[in-house]
Scaffold this motif. Sequence first.
Motif, mmCIF file in Angstrom:
data_model
loop_
_atom_site.group_PDB
_atom_site.id
_atom_site.type_symbol
_atom_site.label_atom_id
_atom_site.label_comp_id
_atom_site.label_asym_id
_atom_site.label_seq_id
_atom_site.Cartn_x
_atom_site.Cartn_y
_atom_site.Cartn_z
ATOM 1 N N GLU A 85 0.809 -1.221 0.000
ATOM 2 C CA GLU A 85 0.000 0.000 0.000
ATOM 3 C C GLU A 85 0.841 1.269 0.000
ATOM 4 O O GLU A 85 0.427 2.289 -0.561
ATOM 5 C CB GLU A 85 -0.920 0.004 1.226
ATOM 6 C CG GLU A 85 -1.996 -1.085 1.187
ATOM 7 C CD GLU A 85 -2.812 -1.134 2.467
ATOM 8 O OE1 GLU A 85 -2.518 -0.353 3.398
ATOM 9 O OE2 GLU A 85 -3.742 -1.960 2.536
ATOM 10 N N MET A 86 2.034 1.238 0.602
ATOM 11 C CA MET A 86 2.785 2.468 0.845
ATOM 12 C C MET A 86 4.006 2.651 -0.049
ATOM 13 O O MET A 86 4.492 3.770 -0.216
ATOM 14 C CB MET A 86 3.217 2.510 2.311
ATOM 15 C CG MET A 86 2.053 2.492 3.294
ATOM 16 S SD MET A 86 2.553 2.231 5.019
ATOM 17 C CE MET A 86 3.400 3.772 5.370
ATOM 18 N N ALA A 87 4.539 1.600 -0.624
ATOM 19 C CA ALA A 87 5.752 1.713 -1.422
ATOM 20 C C ALA A 87 5.487 2.404 -2.758
ATOM 21 O O ALA A 87 4.367 2.390 -3.276
ATOM 22 C CB ALA A 87 6.356 0.330 -1.664
ATOM 23 N N VAL A 88 6.521 2.986 -3.314
ATOM 24 C CA VAL A 88 6.425 3.603 -4.637
ATOM 25 C C VAL A 88 6.207 2.526 -5.694
ATOM 26 O O VAL A 88 5.398 2.676 -6.612
ATOM 27 C CB VAL A 88 7.708 4.403 -4.940
ATOM 28 C CG1 VAL A 88 7.692 4.918 -6.383
ATOM 29 C CG2 VAL A 88 7.855 5.555 -3.956
ATOM 30 N N SER A 89 6.935 1.424 -5.563
ATOM 31 C CA SER A 89 6.807 0.326 -6.519
ATOM 32 C C SER A 89 7.291 -0.966 -5.882
ATOM 33 O O SER A 89 8.229 -0.970 -5.087
ATOM 34 C CB SER A 89 7.622 0.613 -7.788
ATOM 35 O OG SER A 89 7.441 -0.404 -8.761
ATOM 36 N N VAL A 90 6.620 -2.072 -6.230
ATOM 37 C CA VAL A 90 6.982 -3.402 -5.742
ATOM 38 C C VAL A 90 6.931 -4.363 -6.922
ATOM 39 O O VAL A 90 6.010 -4.312 -7.738
ATOM 40 C CB VAL A 90 6.016 -3.892 -4.643
ATOM 41 C CG1 VAL A 90 6.384 -5.313 -4.200
ATOM 42 C CG2 VAL A 90 6.020 -2.944 -3.456
ATOM 43 N N SER A 91 7.915 -5.241 -7.008
ATOM 44 C CA SER A 91 7.948 -6.237 -8.075
ATOM 45 C C SER A 91 8.447 -7.556 -7.501
ATOM 46 O O SER A 91 9.299 -7.570 -6.611
ATOM 47 C CB SER A 91 8.874 -5.769 -9.206
ATOM 48 O OG SER A 91 9.038 -6.781 -10.195
ATOM 49 N N VAL A 92 7.908 -8.660 -8.022
ATOM 50 C CA VAL A 92 8.289 -10.000 -7.575
ATOM 51 C C VAL A 92 8.606 -10.857 -8.795
ATOM 52 O O VAL A 92 7.945 -10.747 -9.830
ATOM 53 C CB VAL A 92 7.161 -10.654 -6.752
ATOM 54 C CG1 VAL A 92 7.550 -12.071 -6.340
ATOM 55 C CG2 VAL A 92 6.835 -9.824 -5.525
ATOM 56 N N ALA A 93 9.628 -11.696 -8.660
ATOM 57 C CA ALA A 93 9.974 -12.650 -9.718
ATOM 58 C C ALA A 93 10.394 -13.957 -9.070
ATOM 59 O O ALA A 93 10.847 -13.975 -7.923
ATOM 60 C CB ALA A 93 11.096 -12.107 -10.597
ATOM 61 N N SER A 94 10.243 -15.062 -9.803
ATOM 62 C CA SER A 94 10.630 -16.362 -9.262
ATOM 63 C C SER A 94 11.332 -17.187 -10.325
ATOM 64 O O SER A 94 11.125 -16.990 -11.515
ATOM 65 C CB SER A 94 9.407 -17.116 -8.723
ATOM 66 O OG SER A 94 8.517 -17.456 -9.781
ATOM 67 N N ILE A 95 12.163 -18.101 -9.857
ATOM 68 C CA ILE A 95 12.842 -19.071 -10.712
ATOM 69 C C ILE A 95 12.428 -20.452 -10.222
ATOM 70 O O ILE A 95 12.588 -20.774 -9.044
ATOM 71 C CB ILE A 95 14.369 -18.919 -10.651
ATOM 72 C CG1 ILE A 95 14.795 -17.501 -11.030
ATOM 73 C CG2 ILE A 95 15.052 -19.958 -11.539
ATOM 74 C CD1 ILE A 95 14.577 -17.132 -12.466
ATOM 75 N N CYS A 96 11.903 -21.286 -11.114
ATOM 76 C CA CYS A 96 11.350 -22.576 -10.722
ATOM 77 C C CYS A 96 12.454 -23.589 -10.421
ATOM 78 O O CYS A 96 13.629 -23.390 -10.752
ATOM 79 C CB CYS A 96 10.418 -23.113 -11.792
ATOM 80 S SG CYS A 96 11.252 -23.603 -13.319
ATOM 81 N N ALA A 97 12.042 -24.705 -9.825
ATOM 82 C CA ALA A 97 12.988 -25.747 -9.430
ATOM 83 C C ALA A 97 13.760 -26.292 -10.622
ATOM 84 O O ALA A 97 14.975 -26.537 -10.541
ATOM 85 C CB ALA A 97 12.253 -26.870 -8.706
ATOM 86 N N ALA A 98 13.084 -26.503 -11.744
ATOM 87 C CA ALA A 98 13.760 -27.049 -12.918
ATOM 88 C C ALA A 98 14.846 -26.105 -13.422
ATOM 89 O O ALA A 98 15.927 -26.551 -13.837
ATOM 90 C CB ALA A 98 12.742 -27.321 -14.028
ATOM 91 N N SER A 99 14.582 -24.807 -13.387
ATOM 92 C CA SER A 99 15.594 -23.839 -13.814
ATOM 93 C C SER A 99 16.752 -23.783 -12.822
ATOM 94 O O SER A 99 17.907 -23.597 -13.220
ATOM 95 C CB SER A 99 14.966 -22.456 -13.968
ATOM 96 O OG SER A 99 14.032 -22.451 -15.037
ATOM 97 N N ILE A 100 16.445 -23.930 -11.534
ATOM 98 C CA ILE A 100 17.512 -24.008 -10.535
ATOM 99 C C ILE A 100 18.412 -25.201 -10.837
ATOM 100 O O ILE A 100 19.644 -25.110 -10.778
ATOM 101 C CB ILE A 100 16.915 -24.114 -9.121
ATOM 102 C CG1 ILE A 100 16.196 -22.808 -8.744
ATOM 103 C CG2 ILE A 100 18.005 -24.432 -8.088
ATOM 104 C CD1 ILE A 100 15.368 -22.911 -7.471
#
Length: 239
Positions: A85-100
């Motif tokens: 609610e308060m941040a200017v911007s938020v972003s999330v990304a993930s790398i799956c188990a197979a890519s790991i």
Amino acid sequence: MARTRSDSPTLFDLPVRPDFQMEAALLREGLAPVAGLDEAGRGPLAGPVVAAAVILDANRLPEGLDDSKRLSAEARDRLFQAIIEMAVSVSVASICAASIDRSDILRASLEAMRRAATGLCVTPLFALADGRDVPPGLCCPARAVVKGDQRSQSIAAASIVAKVTRDRMMTRAGGVTPAYGFEAHMGYGTKRHRTAITEHGALSRLHRMSFAPLRHLRIDNTASGGQTVAQSLEQLTEG
């Protein structure tokens, strides 16, 4: 991978809670906005590694920001909502188990942080990344900060967003693969989890088969109820 010289603090140099001093110094240099980067899930035997990038509003900082590992689940959920609610911007990304498995967990973690930074709706002029390494290919200059989630409020905010997001993903995974109890251990190598792997085998696309305890185990491609694991995991992204 780019590595910067670390200003690793001693135990007694760490603040009681992370503060905004590093960000404030960068802002005074005209390097605004500043993004904090962190990840969750480097150690588990299953699930993705998740990274977050957060640009905080210097005039509207959520109260109680801290390293996600030092907070209760209830506090993390409360702060997660406040950050959104308060941040200017938020972003999330993930790398799956197979890519790991195709790379390694360090490279996957840094790539997840890079993707999270790229996904911000406001391009940062500088980033503070938790750990000893600067993610390669960032969209801006950056500094690696050892124990950054205990020193920088921006990194602490990113650690909370990454941790809560990953926990929610693993809780949903537990709902479609109940024999493994992911909602309880979030994929870490607990006794319950290791017992389930021994009894049911490893799950394709969810377990990290490059990790030592799993390298020689069979893969179980069926989840509870006769669905394939692939079908079950697809349900996690619905909606």
